[in-house]
Design a protein around this motif. Structure first.
Motif, PDB file in Angstrom:
ATOM      1  N   MET A 100      80.044  17.093  18.637  1.00  0.00           N
ATOM      2  CA  MET A 100      79.512  16.564  19.890  1.00  0.00           C
ATOM      3  C   MET A 100      78.137  17.164  20.155  1.00  0.00           C
ATOM      4  O   MET A 100      77.936  18.366  19.971  1.00  0.00           O
ATOM      5  N   ALA A 101      77.183  16.332  20.586  1.00  0.00           N
ATOM      6  CA  ALA A 101      75.833  16.789  20.882  1.00  0.00           C
ATOM      7  C   ALA A 101      75.409  16.243  22.239  1.00  0.00           C
ATOM      8  O   ALA A 101      75.902  15.210  22.689  1.00  0.00           O
ATOM      9  N   TRP A 102      74.475  16.965  22.882  1.00  0.00           N
ATOM     10  CA  TRP A 102      74.007  16.598  24.207  1.00  0.00           C
ATOM     11  C   TRP A 102      72.492  16.496  24.188  1.00  0.00           C
ATOM     12  O   TRP A 102      71.817  17.169  23.421  1.00  0.00           O
ATOM     13  N   ILE A 103      71.956  15.662  25.097  1.00  0.00           N
ATOM     14  CA  ILE A 103      70.513  15.574  25.278  1.00  0.00           C
ATOM     15  C   ILE A 103      70.264  15.026  26.677  1.00  0.00           C
ATOM     16  O   ILE A 103      71.115  14.339  27.249  1.00  0.00           O
ATOM     17  N   LEU A 104      69.116  15.356  27.246  1.00  0.00           N
ATOM     18  CA  LEU A 104      68.756  14.884  28.574  1.00  0.00           C
ATOM     19  C   LEU A 104      67.772  13.725  28.479  1.00  0.00           C
ATOM     20  O   LEU A 104      66.975  13.660  27.539  1.00  0.00           O
ATOM     21  N   ALA A 105      67.824  12.832  29.454  1.00  0.00           N
ATOM     22  CA  ALA A 105      66.894  11.710  29.500  1.00  0.00           C
ATOM     23  C   ALA A 105      66.584  11.379  30.950  1.00  0.00           C
ATOM     24  O   ALA A 105      67.309  11.777  31.866  1.00  0.00           O
ATOM     25  N   LYS A 106      65.484  10.655  31.148  1.00  0.00           N
ATOM     26  CA  LYS A 106      65.068  10.220  32.478  1.00  0.00           C
ATOM     27  C   LYS A 106      65.077   8.697  32.534  1.00  0.00           C
ATOM     28  O   LYS A 106      64.493   8.045  31.672  1.00  0.00           O
ATOM     29  N   LYS A 107      65.746   8.150  33.538  1.00  0.00           N
ATOM     30  CA  LYS A 107      65.835   6.700  33.655  1.00  0.00           C
ATOM     31  C   LYS A 107      64.479   6.118  34.078  1.00  0.00           C
ATOM     32  O   LYS A 107      63.845   6.602  35.012  1.00  0.00           O
ATOM     33  N   LEU A 108      64.053   5.063  33.370  1.00  0.00           N
ATOM     34  CA  LEU A 108      62.789   4.414  33.682  1.00  0.00           C
ATOM     35  C   LEU A 108      63.002   3.095  34.418  1.00  0.00           C
ATOM     36  O   LEU A 108      62.807   3.005  35.620  1.00  0.00           O
ATOM     37  N   GLU A 109      63.419   2.052  33.684  1.00  0.00           N
ATOM     38  CA  GLU A 109      63.572   0.734  34.278  1.00  0.00           C
ATOM     39  C   GLU A 109      64.428  -0.127  33.357  1.00  0.00           C
ATOM     40  O   GLU A 109      64.822   0.304  32.279  1.00  0.00           O
ATOM     41  N   MET A 110      64.684  -1.359  33.794  1.00  0.00           N
ATOM     42  CA  MET A 110      65.425  -2.311  32.975  1.00  0.00           C
ATOM     43  C   MET A 110      64.476  -3.333  32.361  1.00  0.00           C
ATOM     44  O   MET A 110      63.430  -3.657  32.929  1.00  0.00           O
ATOM     45  N   THR A 111      64.846  -3.818  31.189  1.00  0.00           N
ATOM     46  CA  THR A 111      64.106  -4.879  30.527  1.00  0.00           C
ATOM     47  C   THR A 111      65.088  -5.623  29.622  1.00  0.00           C
ATOM     48  O   THR A 111      66.294  -5.502  29.789  1.00  0.00           O
ATOM     49  N   ARG A 112      64.580  -6.363  28.655  1.00  0.00           N
ATOM     50  CA  ARG A 112      65.465  -7.075  27.732  1.00  0.00           C
ATOM     51  C   ARG A 112      64.823  -7.112  26.354  1.00  0.00           C
ATOM     52  O   ARG A 112      63.598  -7.063  26.213  1.00  0.00           O
ATOM     53  N   GLU A 158      72.634  23.586  31.069  1.00  0.00           N
ATOM     54  CA  GLU A 158      73.421  24.137  29.967  1.00  0.00           C
ATOM     55  C   GLU A 158      74.498  23.148  29.549  1.00  0.00           C
ATOM     56  O   GLU A 158      75.052  22.426  30.374  1.00  0.00           O
ATOM     57  N   PHE A 159      74.763  23.135  28.254  1.00  0.00           N
ATOM     58  CA  PHE A 159      75.745  22.235  27.669  1.00  0.00           C
ATOM     59  C   PHE A 159      76.727  23.040  26.825  1.00  0.00           C
ATOM     60  O   PHE A 159      76.321  23.935  26.083  1.00  0.00           O
ATOM     61  N   PRO A 160      78.021  22.738  26.918  1.00  0.00           N
ATOM     62  CA  PRO A 160      79.004  23.468  26.107  1.00  0.00           C
ATOM     63  C   PRO A 160      78.875  23.124  24.628  1.00  0.00           C
ATOM     64  O   PRO A 160      78.677  21.959  24.268  1.00  0.00           O
ATOM     65  N   ILE A 161      78.965  24.124  23.784  1.00  0.00           N
ATOM     66  CA  ILE A 161      78.917  23.923  22.336  1.00  0.00           C
ATOM     67  C   ILE A 161      79.974  24.801  21.686  1.00  0.00           C
ATOM     68  O   ILE A 161      80.473  25.756  22.288  1.00  0.00           O
ATOM     69  N   ASN A 162      80.302  24.459  20.445  1.00  0.00           N
ATOM     70  CA  ASN A 162      81.218  25.284  19.669  1.00  0.00           C
ATOM     71  C   ASN A 162      80.453  26.434  19.016  1.00  0.00           C
ATOM     72  O   ASN A 162      79.224  26.410  18.891  1.00  0.00           O
ATOM     73  N   ASP A 163      81.189  27.429  18.575  1.00  0.00           N
ATOM     74  CA  ASP A 163      80.559  28.604  17.987  1.00  0.00           C
ATOM     75  C   ASP A 163      79.812  28.248  16.706  1.00  0.00           C
ATOM     76  O   ASP A 163      78.716  28.754  16.443  1.00  0.00           O
ATOM     77  N   TRP A 164      80.360  27.316  15.908  1.00  0.00           N
ATOM     78  CA  TRP A 164      79.700  26.959  14.650  1.00  0.00           C
ATOM     79  C   TRP A 164      78.469  26.085  14.869  1.00  0.00           C
ATOM     80  O   TRP A 164      77.570  26.032  14.032  1.00  0.00           O
ATOM     81  N   GLU A 165      78.403  25.394  16.027  1.00  0.00           N
ATOM     82  CA  GLU A 165      77.231  24.561  16.317  1.00  0.00           C
ATOM     83  C   GLU A 165      76.020  25.395  16.721  1.00  0.00           C
ATOM     84  O   GLU A 165      74.875  24.941  16.614  1.00  0.00           O
ATOM     85  N   LYS A 166      76.259  26.612  17.179  1.00  0.00           N
ATOM     86  CA  LYS A 166      75.168  27.460  17.650  1.00  0.00           C
ATOM     87  C   LYS A 166      74.213  27.843  16.525  1.00  0.00           C
ATOM     88  O   LYS A 166      73.042  28.135  16.777  1.00  0.00           O
ATOM     89  N   GLU A 167      74.704  27.823  15.288  1.00  0.00           N
ATOM     90  CA  GLU A 167      73.863  28.195  14.163  1.00  0.00           C
ATOM     91  C   GLU A 167      72.764  27.166  13.881  1.00  0.00           C
ATOM     92  O   GLU A 167      71.784  27.482  13.213  1.00  0.00           O
ATOM     93  N   LYS A 168      72.914  25.934  14.408  1.00  0.00           N
ATOM     94  CA  LYS A 168      71.908  24.896  14.169  1.00  0.00           C
ATOM     95  C   LYS A 168      70.651  25.105  15.010  1.00  0.00           C
ATOM     96  O   LYS A 168      69.609  24.529  14.716  1.00  0.00           O
ATOM     97  N   PHE A 169      70.745  25.896  16.092  1.00  0.00           N
ATOM     98  CA  PHE A 169      69.639  26.023  17.031  1.00  0.00           C
ATOM     99  C   PHE A 169      69.142  27.461  17.090  1.00  0.00           C
ATOM    100  O   PHE A 169      69.886  28.413  16.853  1.00  0.00           O
ATOM    101  N   LYS A 170      67.878  27.598  17.450  1.00  0.00           N
ATOM    102  CA  LYS A 170      67.258  28.883  17.721  1.00  0.00           C
ATOM    103  C   LYS A 170      66.467  28.768  19.018  1.00  0.00           C
ATOM    104  O   LYS A 170      66.037  27.679  19.397  1.00  0.00           O
ATOM    105  N   VAL A 171      66.274  29.894  19.691  1.00  0.00           N
ATOM    106  CA  VAL A 171      65.503  29.888  20.930  1.00  0.00           C
ATOM    107  C   VAL A 171      64.069  29.443  20.625  1.00  0.00           C
ATOM    108  O   VAL A 171      63.416  29.971  19.731  1.00  0.00           O
TER     109      VAL A 171
END
Length: 201
Positions: A1-13, A77-90
């Motif tokens: 499972m992964a998380w990311i933030l986004a900002k809503k802009l508008e609707m289109t098609r 902050e987003f919850p992660i597993n212990d093994w997922e922490k190795e993918k990221f660095k500060v």
């Protein structure tokens, strides 16, 4: 499972085959990994992500700033597993490339606040007769029985409307534009423009 933030802009098609598909555009802002929370120190594992101010983006690009709390407009902050922490660095960048091959996502956000509304608007009740002689136009109607001489809990009445956390599951991703950091998800999403949306995939 992964998380990311986004900002809503508008609707289109967009055009898919021979059909128009309605989409909502979500902008992925400039984000960095700020810190980690560990089970030993904090009791749980979590990844802390911050959205940079526009000025801080330029300062970091010119190597004139550090990752202090003042450089970020929003920190989550987003919850992660212990093994997922190795993918990221500060200090690592969190970019739109994580969503490049994702087909469906879960969206979490806070709905629009519509202040204090009456039951007809809040619960979509039917209105009464519109004639002048009618004494029942937009009233709530009966709210209980003779016994137990009280209003039952959960009765649909007027009150606080909106401003609640809304989850949308299995929302198809129709568009990913890495040049302008924008993705398009199918249909409408129930949040105000420029509000933050959590994306889970």
């Amino acid at each position: 499972m992964a998380w990311i933030l986004a900002k809503k802009l508008e609707m289109t098609r967009v055009v898919k085959g021979d059909k128009f598909v309605p989409i909502t555009l979500l902008e992925i802002p400039k984000m960095k990994v700020v810190w980690f929370k560990t089970a030993e120190k904090d009791g749980y594992e979590a990844l802390i992500i911050g959205i940079l101010w526009k000025k801080a983006e330029w300062n970091l690009k010119e190597s004139k700033a550090t990752l202090s709390k003042n450089e970020f407009s929003t920190i989550k902050e987003f919850p992660i597993n212990d093994w997922e922490k190795e993918k990221f660095k500060v200090g690592d960048d969190v970019t739109i490339e994580a969503l490049e091959w994702v087909e469906k996502v879960t969206l979490i956000g806070r709905s629009k606040w519509k202040w204090f509304t009456w039951a007809m608007k809040k619960h979509n009740f039917h209105w009464g007769p519109a004639g002048h002689g009618s004494k029942f136009h937009r009233a709530l109607g009966s709210i209980g029985n003779r016994k137990p001489t009280r209003t039952h809990k959960g009765k649909k009445m007027h009150g606080h409307h909106g401003d609640i956390v809304v989850h949308l599951k299995k929302v198809p991703v129709e568009l990913v534009n890495k040049e302008i950091n924008v993705i398009g998800v199918r249909w409408a999403v129930p949040w105000a423009r420029n509000s933050l949306v959590n994306i889970i995939f």
